[in-house]
Scaffold this motif. Sequence first.
Motif, mmCIF file in Angstrom:
data_model
loop_
_atom_site.group_PDB
_atom_site.id
_atom_site.type_symbol
_atom_site.label_atom_id
_atom_site.label_comp_id
_atom_site.label_asym_id
_atom_site.label_seq_id
_atom_site.Cartn_x
_atom_site.Cartn_y
_atom_site.Cartn_z
ATOM 1 N N ALA A 74 36.578 76.495 94.794
ATOM 2 C CA ALA A 74 37.082 75.269 94.189
ATOM 3 C C ALA A 74 36.995 74.106 95.177
ATOM 4 O O ALA A 74 36.657 72.976 94.796
ATOM 5 N N VAL A 75 37.274 74.387 96.445
ATOM 6 C CA VAL A 75 37.133 73.346 97.473
ATOM 7 C C VAL A 75 35.670 72.936 97.608
ATOM 8 O O VAL A 75 35.358 71.747 97.703
ATOM 9 N N ARG A 76 34.770 73.909 97.601
ATOM 10 C CA ARG A 76 33.340 73.584 97.689
ATOM 11 C C ARG A 76 32.919 72.681 96.537
ATOM 12 O O ARG A 76 32.115 71.770 96.720
ATOM 13 N N TRP A 91 30.342 76.060 90.693
ATOM 14 C CA TRP A 91 31.356 76.544 91.634
ATOM 15 C C TRP A 91 32.663 76.869 90.901
ATOM 16 O O TRP A 91 33.282 77.916 91.132
ATOM 17 N N LEU A 92 33.079 75.979 90.026
ATOM 18 C CA LEU A 92 34.376 76.135 89.372
ATOM 19 C C LEU A 92 34.360 77.211 88.288
ATOM 20 O O LEU A 92 35.357 77.920 88.107
ATOM 21 N N ASP A 93 33.266 77.343 87.573
ATOM 22 C CA ASP A 93 33.169 78.422 86.586
ATOM 23 C C ASP A 93 33.219 79.778 87.286
ATOM 24 O O ASP A 93 33.873 80.719 86.807
ATOM 25 N N PRO A 104 45.797 76.581 90.609
ATOM 26 C CA PRO A 104 45.041 75.493 91.241
ATOM 27 C C PRO A 104 43.559 75.504 90.871
ATOM 28 O O PRO A 104 42.953 74.437 90.697
ATOM 29 N N VAL A 105 42.982 76.689 90.743
ATOM 30 C CA VAL A 105 41.578 76.777 90.345
ATOM 31 C C VAL A 105 41.394 76.258 88.923
ATOM 32 O O VAL A 105 40.460 75.489 88.637
ATOM 33 N N LEU A 106 42.282 76.643 88.029
ATOM 34 C CA LEU A 106 42.184 76.174 86.643
ATOM 35 C C LEU A 106 42.362 74.665 86.559
ATOM 36 O O LEU A 106 41.666 73.984 85.789
ATOM 37 N N ARG A 107 43.291 74.121 87.345
ATOM 38 C CA ARG A 107 43.483 72.662 87.322
ATOM 39 C C ARG A 107 42.259 71.941 87.877
ATOM 40 O O ARG A 107 41.885 70.874 87.381
ATOM 41 N N ALA A 108 41.645 72.522 88.902
ATOM 42 C CA ALA A 108 40.444 71.907 89.467
ATOM 43 C C ALA A 108 39.322 71.873 88.434
ATOM 44 O O ALA A 108 38.622 70.860 88.275
ATOM 45 N N ARG A 109 39.147 72.982 87.704
ATOM 46 C CA ARG A 109 38.094 72.989 86.679
ATOM 47 C C ARG A 109 38.446 72.040 85.546
ATOM 48 O O ARG A 109 37.570 71.334 85.007
ATOM 49 N N ALA A 110 39.721 71.975 85.195
ATOM 50 C CA ALA A 110 40.137 71.066 84.121
ATOM 51 C C ALA A 110 39.840 69.619 84.483
ATOM 52 O O ALA A 110 39.433 68.824 83.626
ATOM 53 N N ARG A 111 40.044 69.275 85.751
ATOM 54 C CA ARG A 111 39.765 67.897 86.178
ATOM 55 C C ARG A 111 38.292 67.565 85.961
ATOM 56 O O ARG A 111 37.943 66.495 85.454
ATOM 57 N N LEU A 112 37.418 68.492 86.343
ATOM 58 C CA LEU A 112 35.989 68.270 86.145
ATOM 59 C C LEU A 112 35.639 68.225 84.667
ATOM 60 O O LEU A 112 34.888 67.349 84.218
ATOM 61 N N LEU A 113 36.164 69.164 83.886
ATOM 62 C CA LEU A 113 35.872 69.179 82.455
ATOM 63 C C LEU A 113 36.312 67.884 81.792
ATOM 64 O O LEU A 113 35.620 67.347 80.915
ATOM 65 N N SER A 114 37.460 67.367 82.210
ATOM 66 C CA SER A 114 37.936 66.103 81.660
ATOM 67 C C SER A 114 36.987 64.965 82.004
ATOM 68 O O SER A 114 36.654 64.124 81.153
ATOM 69 N N GLN A 115 36.518 64.939 83.253
ATOM 70 C CA GLN A 115 35.567 63.907 83.668
ATOM 71 C C GLN A 115 34.264 63.994 82.881
ATOM 72 O O GLN A 115 33.623 62.979 82.614
ATOM 73 N N MET A 116 33.898 65.211 82.495
ATOM 74 C CA MET A 116 32.651 65.414 81.760
ATOM 75 C C MET A 116 32.825 65.173 80.263
ATOM 76 O O MET A 116 31.852 65.226 79.517
ATOM 77 N N GLY A 117 34.053 64.931 79.830
ATOM 78 C CA GLY A 117 34.304 64.636 78.425
ATOM 79 C C GLY A 117 34.700 65.827 77.585
ATOM 80 O O GLY A 117 34.876 65.693 76.366
ATOM 81 N N TYR A 118 34.894 67.000 78.210
ATOM 82 C CA TYR A 118 35.273 68.197 77.473
ATOM 83 C C TYR A 118 36.801 68.312 77.448
ATOM 84 O O TYR A 118 37.403 69.158 78.134
ATOM 85 N N GLN A 119 37.437 67.457 76.666
ATOM 86 C CA GLN A 119 38.891 67.357 76.691
ATOM 87 C C GLN A 119 39.580 68.629 76.181
ATOM 88 O O GLN A 119 40.617 69.032 76.723
ATOM 89 N N GLU A 120 39.033 69.249 75.155
ATOM 90 C CA GLU A 120 39.678 70.450 74.615
ATOM 91 C C GLU A 120 39.609 71.604 75.616
ATOM 92 O O GLU A 120 40.581 72.350 75.790
ATOM 93 N N ALA A 121 38.461 71.750 76.277
ATOM 94 C CA ALA A 121 38.333 72.804 77.288
ATOM 95 C C ALA A 121 39.253 72.521 78.466
ATOM 96 O O ALA A 121 39.878 73.439 79.017
#
Length: 217
Positions: A74-76, A91-93, A104-121
């Motif tokens: 997640a840091v990478r 990396w996050l998947d 923390p890993v799930l929140r990190a992936r959620a941040r990226l998914l949100s930035q990519m527009g995948y709000q439901e995921a």
Amino acid sequence: RLRRGRLDLEQAVQLLTRATSLAPQLDRAWAELAGAQLILSDLAPTQGAGLREAAATSAAQALSLNPDNAYAMAVRAGLEPPQAWAARRAWLDRAAMLAPSDAPVLRARARLLSQMGYQEAALADLTAAQALDPLDPQILLVWTREARGDRIEARALLARAAQTQARAAWNTRVLFALFDEDYTGAAALLDPRVRPADLGEALPGILAATATGLRVR
């Protein structure tokens, strides 16, 4: 309670650096050090480049000791360039597959998914992280709810965060007060006697100027 102010993170880096010197084969210590260095790099701009370089070294050490260290992955992801969407997602998947119960890993992936527009995921990851780690202020979940139009739920989450993690919730509380045209509430939060002591002057100054500009419109 979890604290994430600059002084707290600086202390964490010191303690984790000592931990890695005492137990250099402990991959978890290296991964936690990498995470603290990366988060601190955003709060200490003058040291940012050096801290990110140190985080990369610490994460690499963690992964050399344990190639399946999910938090180091997640840091990478956080060290990849902002536009490297595919690399960050990979990396996050991988991290979430290895550690599906790591908040923390799930929140990190959620941040990226949100930035990519995948709000439901993103919301699915954040909801799972909330159940796993209810003491976290869940600020990203607040913003995700707001983005989806869940205004009442977003403010209820923010109110709970303000009670348990006032420092982490402060920025969002000010911004939401401005969204709601509650300039009195925003001014109260910006009062130097009330706001968190380790913020410095830059961010409160920007928010105060924003509040003044909106009030006079």
